[in-house]
Motif scaffolding. Structure first.
Motif, mmCIF file in Angstrom:
data_model
loop_
_atom_site.group_PDB
_atom_site.id
_atom_site.type_symbol
_atom_site.label_atom_id
_atom_site.label_comp_id
_atom_site.label_asym_id
_atom_site.label_seq_id
_atom_site.Cartn_x
_atom_site.Cartn_y
_atom_site.Cartn_z
ATOM 1 N N UNK A 164 54.327 9.954 10.835
ATOM 2 C CA UNK A 164 55.163 9.997 12.027
ATOM 3 C C UNK A 164 56.552 10.516 11.689
ATOM 4 N N UNK A 165 57.270 10.887 12.738
ATOM 5 C CA UNK A 165 58.680 11.228 12.627
ATOM 6 C C UNK A 165 59.432 10.253 13.528
ATOM 7 N N UNK A 166 60.500 9.682 13.021
ATOM 8 C CA UNK A 166 61.286 8.706 13.766
ATOM 9 C C UNK A 166 62.668 9.284 14.024
ATOM 10 N N UNK A 167 63.067 9.286 15.284
ATOM 11 C CA UNK A 167 64.413 9.707 15.657
ATOM 12 C C UNK A 167 65.136 8.491 16.210
ATOM 13 N N UNK A 209 65.556 9.794 29.025
ATOM 14 C CA UNK A 209 66.633 9.572 28.061
ATOM 15 C C UNK A 209 66.581 10.629 26.970
ATOM 16 N N UNK A 210 67.718 11.224 26.683
ATOM 17 C CA UNK A 210 67.842 12.192 25.601
ATOM 18 C C UNK A 210 68.671 11.560 24.479
ATOM 19 N N UNK A 211 68.210 11.692 23.263
ATOM 20 C CA UNK A 211 68.929 11.139 22.118
ATOM 21 C C UNK A 211 69.999 12.133 21.678
ATOM 22 N N UNK A 212 71.242 11.681 21.638
ATOM 23 C CA UNK A 212 72.347 12.539 21.230
ATOM 24 C C UNK A 212 72.657 12.312 19.763
ATOM 25 N N UNK A 213 72.619 13.371 18.995
ATOM 26 C CA UNK A 213 72.862 13.345 17.557
ATOM 27 C C UNK A 213 71.975 12.311 16.853
ATOM 28 N N UNK A 214 70.663 12.478 16.962
ATOM 29 C CA UNK A 214 69.766 11.478 16.357
ATOM 30 C C UNK A 214 69.678 11.633 14.844
#
Length: 86
Positions: free
Chosen positions: A25-28, A12-17
């Motif tokens: 941490x970094x959260x998308x 799965x790729x996140x589009x416009x996160x």
């Protein structure tokens, strides 16, 4: 253990996160078309070189998410990229 339906598949790729960053941490996050939210965790080798330690970190974070699952707004994909201080 976090049920499999709530885990974010690797393809799965996140589009416009929307990206949120802290020192640990970094959260998308991105919206999905589902009636529930999904979560993914990436623990890099810079955190710990041992795979057993990285897997233990993932298991602990999944259990934390499982505790807060009823409070999480449905319909989002969330990807946590963990930093060295975690």
């Amino acid at each position: 253990m976090l049920p499999k339906q709530f885990r974010l598949p690797a393809q799965v790729r996140l589009h416009h996160p929307y990206t949120f960053r802290t020192s640990l941490f970094m959260l998308k996050t991105a919206q999905n078309e589902l009636a529930y939210s999904r979560f993914g965790f990436i623990v890099r080798k810079t955190v710990d070189k041992r795979a057993t330690s990285r897997n233990e970190i993932r298991r602990k974070l999944r259990s934390c998410i499982e505790d807060f699952l009823p409070k999480v707004k449905p319909g989002y994909d969330m990807l946590f990229l963990l930093e060295k201080g975690i």
